[in-house]
Enzyme design. Structure first.
Site, PDB file in Angstrom:
ATOM      1  N   ASP A   1      47.908  28.280  45.141  1.00 12.34           N
ATOM      2  CA  ASP A   1      49.329  28.191  44.797  1.00 12.34           C
ATOM      3  C   ASP A   1      49.771  29.575  44.351  1.00 12.34           C
ATOM      4  O   ASP A   1      49.108  30.176  43.479  1.00 12.34           O
ATOM      5  CB  ASP A   1      49.550  27.225  43.633  1.00 12.34           C
ATOM      6  CG  ASP A   1      49.336  25.770  44.008  1.00 12.34           C
ATOM      7  OD1 ASP A   1      48.908  25.493  45.142  1.00 12.34           O
ATOM      8  OD2 ASP A   1      49.596  24.903  43.148  1.00 12.34           O
TER       9      ASP A   1
ATOM     10  N   HIS B   1      40.647  29.101  46.932  1.00 14.73           N
ATOM     11  CA  HIS B   1      39.829  28.345  47.867  1.00 14.73           C
ATOM     12  C   HIS B   1      39.530  29.131  49.146  1.00 14.73           C
ATOM     13  O   HIS B   1      40.152  30.156  49.419  1.00 14.73           O
ATOM     14  CB  HIS B   1      40.542  27.036  48.215  1.00 14.73           C
ATOM     15  CG  HIS B   1      40.774  26.140  47.038  1.00 14.73           C
ATOM     16  ND1 HIS B   1      40.056  24.987  46.811  1.00 14.73           N
ATOM     17  CD2 HIS B   1      41.646  26.248  45.991  1.00 14.73           C
ATOM     18  CE1 HIS B   1      40.471  24.417  45.691  1.00 14.73           C
ATOM     19  NE2 HIS B   1      41.445  25.159  45.176  1.00 14.73           N
TER      20      HIS B   1
ATOM     21  N   SER C   1      47.444  36.434  37.808  1.00 10.77           N
ATOM     22  CA  SER C   1      46.363  37.072  38.554  1.00 10.77           C
ATOM     23  C   SER C   1      46.767  37.232  40.011  1.00 10.77           C
ATOM     24  O   SER C   1      47.815  36.759  40.432  1.00 10.77           O
ATOM     25  CB  SER C   1      45.086  36.235  38.451  1.00 10.77           C
ATOM     26  OG  SER C   1      44.854  35.832  37.119  1.00 10.77           O
TER      27      SER C   1
END
Length: 299
Positions: free
Chosen positions: A113, A169, A256
């Site tokens: 996301d 991921h 981040s």
């Protein structure tokens, strides 16, 4: 004010930035910049805040955070009252029933996301940080031989703000090599900071590895820490096969960045993301969402 493009509504929205006033004071005042270079950018500051976020007392921050930033907790495994500490909440896992991953192997999915910027046909020595500021890939990963392999390729910059889901991921089936660690500072990766600190990604703590993807050739993964990011945690096992959508790792508290590099002529990024990047706007995306396609496999 940070505006981004919502590709679902096809509208521009204003990001509700966690600690916006603090960030502006730090990066736009003389006293703030002094504190930044003397203390805030250093590991000790992030360690201290990280220790607090690991204490049970930090749990009280969760409720206000969820309400203020309108976080949809139905997407996650646990509800806000079930987390033991703020760091537990910050590294929350998605509810498997809410994960929607594009199944077509030719489709490139987002690893997280985030708000994304996309650059095609890149010059490895002049990667764009913001308009007027550049950095080199060899300086970012401290490896000239690997950097050469991505000349003319594609760079995708995924910015995770503090309100986002903070696990990242794998975009495809494949095998990932071991992670390389590079020490650095802890500047914010918010656009407010990107406009003030040159080569910020090359200054911050970061990790990188090569992912041997089944469908997208060798992908260079780079994870970058930021202010108050206590740790970058890799949860995958090096040199073992992974599947599309498997977790690679997560960040502890703080905004981040994940950057992916693809070799030349491997992928084609979706037109809306390219168009918004050219206009200077990030595009919001979710983990598993389509963001591009394998070259010669238009869809």
């Amino acid at each position: 004010m940070i505006r981004f493009y919502n590709r679902k509504t096809r509208q521009y929205e204003t990001e509700n930035v966690a600690g916006c006033s603090f960030l502006k004071w730090i990066y736009y005042s003389n006293i703030g910049m002094g504190m930044l270079h003397f203390f805030i950018k250093r590991k000790i500051a992030s360690q201290i805040y990280g220790l607090y976020c690991n204490l049970s007392i930090s749990k009280r921050m969760i409720y206000d955070f969820v309400e203020k930033f309108n976080i949809d907790m139905s997407r996650f495994e646990l509800q806000k009252e079930e987390y033991r500490t703020f760091n537990d909440f910050f590294s929350r896992r998605l509810n498997n029933e809410k994960i929607n991953i594009e199944k077509d192997d030719n489709i490139l999915i987002s690893p997280c996301d985030s708000k994304v910027l996309a650059y095609q046909n890149i010059d490895k020595d002049m990667l764009i940080q913001v308009k007027g500021m550049t950095y080199s890939l060899s300086n970012l990963i401290k490896n000239q031989e690997i950097a050469k392999q991505y000349q003319g390729g594609t760079c995708l910059v995924f910015r995770l703000c503090p309100t986002d889901y903070h696990r990242f991921h794998f975009i495809d089936e494949g095998i990932c090599e071991k992670t390389n660690f590079i020490k650095g500072f802890y500047y914010s990766v918010n656009p407010i900071a990107l406009e003030k600190i040159e080569r910020i990604f090359c200054e911050n703590k970061r990790q990188w590895c090569i992912f041997h993807s089944k469908n997208f050739s060798d992908v260079l993964y780079v994870e970058i820490g930021a202010t108050f990011v206590g740790s970058i945690i890799q949860t995958y096992t090096p040199n073992l096969k992974v599947s599309r959508g498997d977790e690679k790792g997560y960040f502890k508290f703080g905004g981040s960045t994940v950057i992916l590099f693809f070799k030349k002529e491997i992928i084609e990024v979706d037109e809306d993301i390219i168009k918004q990047t050219q206009k200077g706007f990030e595009t919001s995306v979710f983990m598993g969402e389509r963001i591009g396609i394998k070259k010669n496999n238009r869809g």
